[in-house]
Design an enzyme around this catalytic site. Structure first.
Site, PDB file in Angstrom:
ATOM      1  N   LYS A  72     -30.441   7.787  28.402  1.00 32.19           N
ATOM      2  CA  LYS A  72     -30.188   8.657  29.560  1.00 32.19           C
ATOM      3  C   LYS A  72     -29.547   9.971  29.128  1.00 32.19           C
ATOM      4  O   LYS A  72     -28.669   9.972  28.246  1.00 32.19           O
ATOM      5  CB  LYS A  72     -29.239   7.959  30.550  1.00 32.19           C
ATOM      6  CG  LYS A  72     -29.544   6.503  30.787  1.00 32.19           C
ATOM      7  CD  LYS A  72     -28.655   5.842  31.825  1.00 32.19           C
ATOM      8  CE  LYS A  72     -28.904   4.342  31.859  1.00 32.19           C
ATOM      9  NZ  LYS A  72     -28.223   3.581  30.802  1.00 32.19           N
TER      10      LYS A  72
ATOM     11  N   ARG B 122     -24.086 -15.879  26.001  1.00 32.86           N
ATOM     12  CA  ARG B 122     -24.453 -15.290  27.296  1.00 32.86           C
ATOM     13  C   ARG B 122     -25.705 -14.431  27.170  1.00 32.86           C
ATOM     14  O   ARG B 122     -26.528 -14.374  28.093  1.00 32.86           O
ATOM     15  CB  ARG B 122     -23.305 -14.435  27.814  1.00 32.86           C
ATOM     16  CG  ARG B 122     -22.125 -15.244  28.298  1.00 32.86           C
ATOM     17  CD  ARG B 122     -20.996 -14.301  28.640  1.00 32.86           C
ATOM     18  NE  ARG B 122     -19.896 -14.969  29.297  1.00 32.86           N
ATOM     19  CZ  ARG B 122     -18.794 -14.339  29.684  1.00 32.86           C
ATOM     20  NH1 ARG B 122     -18.659 -13.033  29.459  1.00 32.86           N
ATOM     21  NH2 ARG B 122     -17.838 -15.003  30.278  1.00 32.86           N
TER      22      ARG B 122
ATOM     23  N   ASN C 232     -28.870 -15.152  29.527  1.00 34.33           N
ATOM     24  CA  ASN C 232     -29.411 -14.189  30.481  1.00 34.33           C
ATOM     25  C   ASN C 232     -30.919 -13.952  30.301  1.00 34.33           C
ATOM     26  O   ASN C 232     -31.542 -13.332  31.157  1.00 34.33           O
ATOM     27  CB  ASN C 232     -28.659 -12.853  30.373  1.00 34.33           C
ATOM     28  CG  ASN C 232     -27.204 -12.984  30.799  1.00 34.33           C
ATOM     29  OD1 ASN C 232     -26.836 -13.965  31.448  1.00 34.33           O
ATOM     30  ND2 ASN C 232     -26.384 -12.011  30.438  1.00 34.33           N
TER      31      ASN C 232
ATOM     32  N   ASP D 197     -31.271  -0.814  26.865  1.00 36.52           N
ATOM     33  CA  ASP D 197     -30.892   0.317  27.715  1.00 36.52           C
ATOM     34  C   ASP D 197     -29.556   0.881  27.255  1.00 36.52           C
ATOM     35  O   ASP D 197     -28.524   0.231  27.359  1.00 36.52           O
ATOM     36  CB  ASP D 197     -30.752  -0.126  29.183  1.00 36.52           C
ATOM     37  CG  ASP D 197     -30.249   1.026  30.047  1.00 36.52           C
ATOM     38  OD1 ASP D 197     -31.006   1.992  30.228  1.00 36.52           O
ATOM     39  OD2 ASP D 197     -29.083   0.980  30.496  1.00 36.52           O
TER      40      ASP D 197
ATOM     41  N   LYS E 229     -25.844  -6.974  30.638  1.00 35.23           N
ATOM     42  CA  LYS E 229     -25.082  -6.651  29.428  1.00 35.23           C
ATOM     43  C   LYS E 229     -24.203  -7.829  29.047  1.00 35.23           C
ATOM     44  O   LYS E 229     -23.575  -8.462  29.914  1.00 35.23           O
ATOM     45  CB  LYS E 229     -24.201  -5.428  29.707  1.00 35.23           C
ATOM     46  CG  LYS E 229     -23.212  -5.084  28.614  1.00 35.23           C
ATOM     47  CD  LYS E 229     -21.795  -5.640  28.898  1.00 35.23           C
ATOM     48  CE  LYS E 229     -20.842  -5.367  27.756  1.00 35.23           C
ATOM     49  NZ  LYS E 229     -19.531  -6.056  27.940  1.00 35.23           N
ATOM     50  N   SER E 230     -24.112  -8.119  27.770  1.00 40.95           N
ATOM     51  CA  SER E 230     -23.072  -9.013  27.260  1.00 40.95           C
ATOM     52  C   SER E 230     -22.874  -8.696  25.786  1.00 40.95           C
ATOM     53  O   SER E 230     -23.775  -8.180  25.136  1.00 40.95           O
ATOM     54  CB  SER E 230     -23.455 -10.487  27.436  1.00 40.95           C
ATOM     55  OG  SER E 230     -22.442 -11.305  26.867  1.00 40.95           O
TER      56      SER E 230
ATOM     57  N   ILE F 186     -31.221  -5.241  33.648  1.00 39.69           N
ATOM     58  CA  ILE F 186     -30.717  -4.991  32.291  1.00 39.69           C
ATOM     59  C   ILE F 186     -29.296  -5.536  32.114  1.00 39.69           C
ATOM     60  O   ILE F 186     -28.331  -4.781  31.940  1.00 39.69           O
ATOM     61  CB  ILE F 186     -30.761  -3.470  31.984  1.00 39.69           C
ATOM     62  CG1 ILE F 186     -30.220  -2.658  33.180  1.00 39.69           C
ATOM     63  CG2 ILE F 186     -32.187  -3.028  31.665  1.00 39.69           C
ATOM     64  CD1 ILE F 186     -30.028  -1.171  32.882  1.00 39.69           C
TER      65      ILE F 186
ATOM     66  N   HIS G 163     -29.200  10.541  34.093  1.00 37.86           N
ATOM     67  CA  HIS G 163     -28.180   9.518  34.370  1.00 37.86           C
ATOM     68  C   HIS G 163     -27.646   9.575  35.812  1.00 37.86           C
ATOM     69  O   HIS G 163     -27.259   8.555  36.390  1.00 37.86           O
ATOM     70  CB  HIS G 163     -27.019   9.699  33.380  1.00 37.86           C
ATOM     71  CG  HIS G 163     -26.260   8.445  33.088  1.00 37.86           C
ATOM     72  ND1 HIS G 163     -25.769   8.157  31.844  1.00 37.86           N
ATOM     73  CD2 HIS G 163     -25.881   7.406  33.875  1.00 37.86           C
ATOM     74  CE1 HIS G 163     -25.125   6.996  31.886  1.00 37.86           C
ATOM     75  NE2 HIS G 163     -25.173   6.521  33.099  1.00 37.86           N
TER      76      HIS G 163
ATOM     77  N   TYR H 147     -22.834   6.681  26.548  1.00 38.66           N
ATOM     78  CA  TYR H 147     -22.211   5.424  26.107  1.00 38.66           C
ATOM     79  C   TYR H 147     -21.666   5.504  24.680  1.00 38.66           C
ATOM     80  O   TYR H 147     -21.023   4.552  24.209  1.00 38.66           O
ATOM     81  CB  TYR H 147     -23.197   4.248  26.167  1.00 38.66           C
ATOM     82  CG  TYR H 147     -23.753   3.908  27.536  1.00 38.66           C
ATOM     83  CD1 TYR H 147     -23.240   4.482  28.694  1.00 38.66           C
ATOM     84  CD2 TYR H 147     -24.796   3.003  27.673  1.00 38.66           C
ATOM     85  CE1 TYR H 147     -23.769   4.179  29.935  1.00 38.66           C
ATOM     86  CE2 TYR H 147     -25.323   2.682  28.917  1.00 38.66           C
ATOM     87  CZ  TYR H 147     -24.808   3.281  30.043  1.00 38.66           C
ATOM     88  OH  TYR H 147     -25.336   2.967  31.273  1.00 38.66           O
TER      89      TYR H 147
HETATM   90  P1  NDP Z   1     -23.685  -6.747  34.317  1.00 35.20           P
HETATM   91  O1  NDP Z   1     -24.043  -7.141  35.697  1.00 35.20           O
HETATM   92  O2  NDP Z   1     -24.719  -6.787  33.279  1.00 35.20           O
HETATM   93  O3  NDP Z   1     -22.427  -7.627  33.890  1.00 35.20           O
HETATM   94  C1  NDP Z   1     -21.809  -7.468  32.645  1.00 35.20           C
HETATM   95  C2  NDP Z   1     -20.526  -8.273  32.669  1.00 35.20           C
HETATM   96  O4  NDP Z   1     -20.832  -9.646  32.822  1.00 35.20           O
HETATM   97  C3  NDP Z   1     -19.731  -8.167  31.396  1.00 35.20           C
HETATM   98  O5  NDP Z   1     -18.369  -8.230  31.770  1.00 35.20           O
HETATM   99  C4  NDP Z   1     -20.146  -9.419  30.622  1.00 35.20           C
HETATM  100  O6  NDP Z   1     -19.084  -9.802  29.772  1.00 35.20           O
HETATM  101  C5  NDP Z   1     -20.358 -10.413  31.736  1.00 35.20           C
HETATM  102  N1  NDP Z   1     -21.438 -11.379  31.516  1.00 35.20           N
HETATM  103  C6  NDP Z   1     -22.654 -11.143  30.975  1.00 35.20           C
HETATM  104  N2  NDP Z   1     -23.427 -12.234  31.006  1.00 35.20           N
HETATM  105  C7  NDP Z   1     -22.689 -13.201  31.589  1.00 35.20           C
HETATM  106  C8  NDP Z   1     -22.945 -14.559  31.907  1.00 35.20           C
HETATM  107  N3  NDP Z   1     -24.116 -15.103  31.636  1.00 35.20           N
HETATM  108  N4  NDP Z   1     -21.947 -15.266  32.505  1.00 35.20           N
HETATM  109  C9  NDP Z   1     -20.757 -14.696  32.782  1.00 35.20           C
HETATM  110  N5  NDP Z   1     -20.466 -13.406  32.512  1.00 35.20           N
HETATM  111  C10 NDP Z   1     -21.425 -12.669  31.924  1.00 35.20           C
HETATM  112  O7  NDP Z   1     -23.012  -5.301  34.464  1.00 35.20           O
HETATM  113  P2  NDP Z   1     -23.045  -3.904  33.699  1.00 35.20           P
HETATM  114  O8  NDP Z   1     -22.241  -3.016  34.562  1.00 35.20           O
HETATM  115  O9  NDP Z   1     -22.703  -4.031  32.276  1.00 35.20           O
HETATM  116  O10 NDP Z   1     -24.558  -3.416  33.825  1.00 35.20           O
HETATM  117  C11 NDP Z   1     -25.568  -3.778  32.904  1.00 35.20           C
HETATM  118  C12 NDP Z   1     -26.178  -2.561  32.263  1.00 35.20           C
HETATM  119  O11 NDP Z   1     -26.628  -1.637  33.236  1.00 35.20           O
HETATM  120  C13 NDP Z   1     -25.188  -1.728  31.428  1.00 35.20           C
HETATM  121  O12 NDP Z   1     -24.886  -2.293  30.187  1.00 35.20           O
HETATM  122  C14 NDP Z   1     -25.931  -0.428  31.328  1.00 35.20           C
HETATM  123  O13 NDP Z   1     -26.983  -0.529  30.374  1.00 35.20           O
HETATM  124  C15 NDP Z   1     -26.494  -0.304  32.740  1.00 35.20           C
HETATM  125  N6  NDP Z   1     -25.587   0.464  33.646  1.00 35.20           N
HETATM  126  C16 NDP Z   1     -26.036   1.689  34.094  1.00 35.20           C
HETATM  127  C17 NDP Z   1     -25.283   2.448  34.937  1.00 35.20           C
HETATM  128  C18 NDP Z   1     -25.819   3.756  35.413  1.00 35.20           C
HETATM  129  O14 NDP Z   1     -25.081   4.543  36.011  1.00 35.20           O
HETATM  130  N7  NDP Z   1     -27.081   4.066  35.216  1.00 35.20           N
HETATM  131  C19 NDP Z   1     -23.944   2.022  35.380  1.00 35.20           C
HETATM  132  C20 NDP Z   1     -23.561   0.713  34.874  1.00 35.20           C
HETATM  133  C21 NDP Z   1     -24.378  -0.016  34.066  1.00 35.20           C
HETATM  134  P3  NDP Z   1     -19.274 -10.048  28.186  1.00 35.20           P
HETATM  135  O15 NDP Z   1     -19.870  -8.811  27.579  1.00 35.20           O
HETATM  136  O16 NDP Z   1     -17.881 -10.318  27.722  1.00 35.20           O
HETATM  137  O17 NDP Z   1     -20.186 -11.229  28.084  1.00 35.20           O
END
Ligand code: NDP
Length: 295
Positions: free
Chosen positions: A76, A247, A251, A46, A241-242, A239, A109, A51
């Protein structure tokens, strides 16, 4: 190789239940992150025009050795490209950067309520792209019930998904239920509560939540895995993100345990009704508009 359960969209297109997000993944880290995700077994990425990393997502997929047809690509259209002609061109920009002829799921979006006529024009363009076979499914993101109602009043094609903020601290059950009644799949962004990690006050992150922590301990899983399991068992697409390979793999390692009804209810009980992301009505061209570069 791991088989990821699939969900079926309202036009019978299949989508992996867990996908991989790249919001806030810097372009120079995106290739490695998508590489790690594909290697771990993810088959759904995604991204978004806004982005600034569609190009790197496309490059990573192309170089991965995984067949294009095996990867579900979602992106998006940003609000600055709303309006019928602009959104048709927005597809060309995204497809060009991704290096693909067809996008699996293309969504709007934001609802852009202050200029909803443009949103309707943008959605009509998605309908045209669908009819022309340029996209396999279309949808929206951050649409609240009133925006969905206004859209359905004019649309020919019911959106396949509504991507919205859903995590244990903000479940948006009203939007999810309205979507379910109309065949719109809820797709959770910030599924493990990423948006809560940066909040200044109120409560700390979902990862530190004691209720989630206790459930995780009972299953020998992590809090992130428990939250993803909660989405899966409630039928949502998620979806996470990391950028960290461990991680990324963690996930996706969520298909070998099951939460009980009581555990699901306990997580449901954590909803604060407090949004982490911006109010959908606050997303205007004046405050959030910015040009999306050509491919
Ligand atoms: P997430 O809930 O996916 O959390 C991501 C955060 O968690 C990052 O800081 C990541 O850090 C950390 N993380 C990931 N896996 C783990 C784990 N297993 N244990 C501990 N920490 C973890 O939030 P997002 O806001 O990134 O949302 C995910 C996706 O949703 C986005 O990437 C995007 O594709 C979409 N999105 C869409 C939006 C919209 O308006 N349509 C708005 C926001 C997001 P690190 O990378 O350092 O591991």
């Amino acid at each position: 190789m791991l088989t990821i359960p699939q969900l079926t969209l309202n036009n019978d297109v299949a989508i992996p239940a867990i996908g991989f997000g790249v919001f806030q993944t810097p372009p120079d880290e995106t290739r490695a992150a998508v590489d790690a995700a594909l290697a771990a077994g993810y088959r759904h990425i995604d991204t978004a025009a806004a982005y600034s990393n569609e190009r790197e997502v496309g490059e990573a997929i192309a170089k991965s050795g995984v067949e294009r047809s095996e990867v579900f690509i979602e992106t998006k259209i940003w609000i600055s490209d709303y309006g019928y002609d602009q959104t048709l061109h927005g597809f060309d920009k995204s497809a060009g950067k991704l290096g693909v002829d067809q996008i699996d799921l293309l969504i709007l979006h934001q609802a852009l309520p202050s200029e909803f006529a443009k949103t309707l024009g943008a959605y009509r363009a998605l309908e045209t792209l669908l009819a022309d076979g340029k996209v396999r499914a279309i949808g929206v993101s951050n649409f609240m019930v009133e925006h969905l109602t206004a859209l359905l009043d004019k649309a020919t094609v019911v959106p396949a998904v509504n991507q919205l903020e859903v995590h244990p601290y903000f479940a948006q059950r009203d939007v999810q239920e309205y979507g379910a009644q109309h065949g719109i799949l809820a797709q959770a962004w910030s599924p493990i509560g990423g948006v809560t990690f940066y909040r200044d006050s109120g409560h700390s992150s979902t990862l530190q939540d004691p209720v989630i922590g206790k459930i995780a301990e009972a299953h020998g899983k992590s809090p992130a895995q428990v939250m993803l399991r909660w989405h899966l068992q409630q039928g949502r697409s998620a979806i996470p993100k990391s950028t960290k390979p461990a991680r990324i793999a963690e996930n996706l390692d969520v298909f070998d345990f099951e939460l009980t009804g009581g555990q699901l209810a306990a997580i449901d009980g954590l909803d604060t009704g407090k949004r982490g992301g911006p109010e959908p009505d606050a997303i205007t061209l004046a405050s959030f508009g910015r040009p999306i570069p050509e491919a």
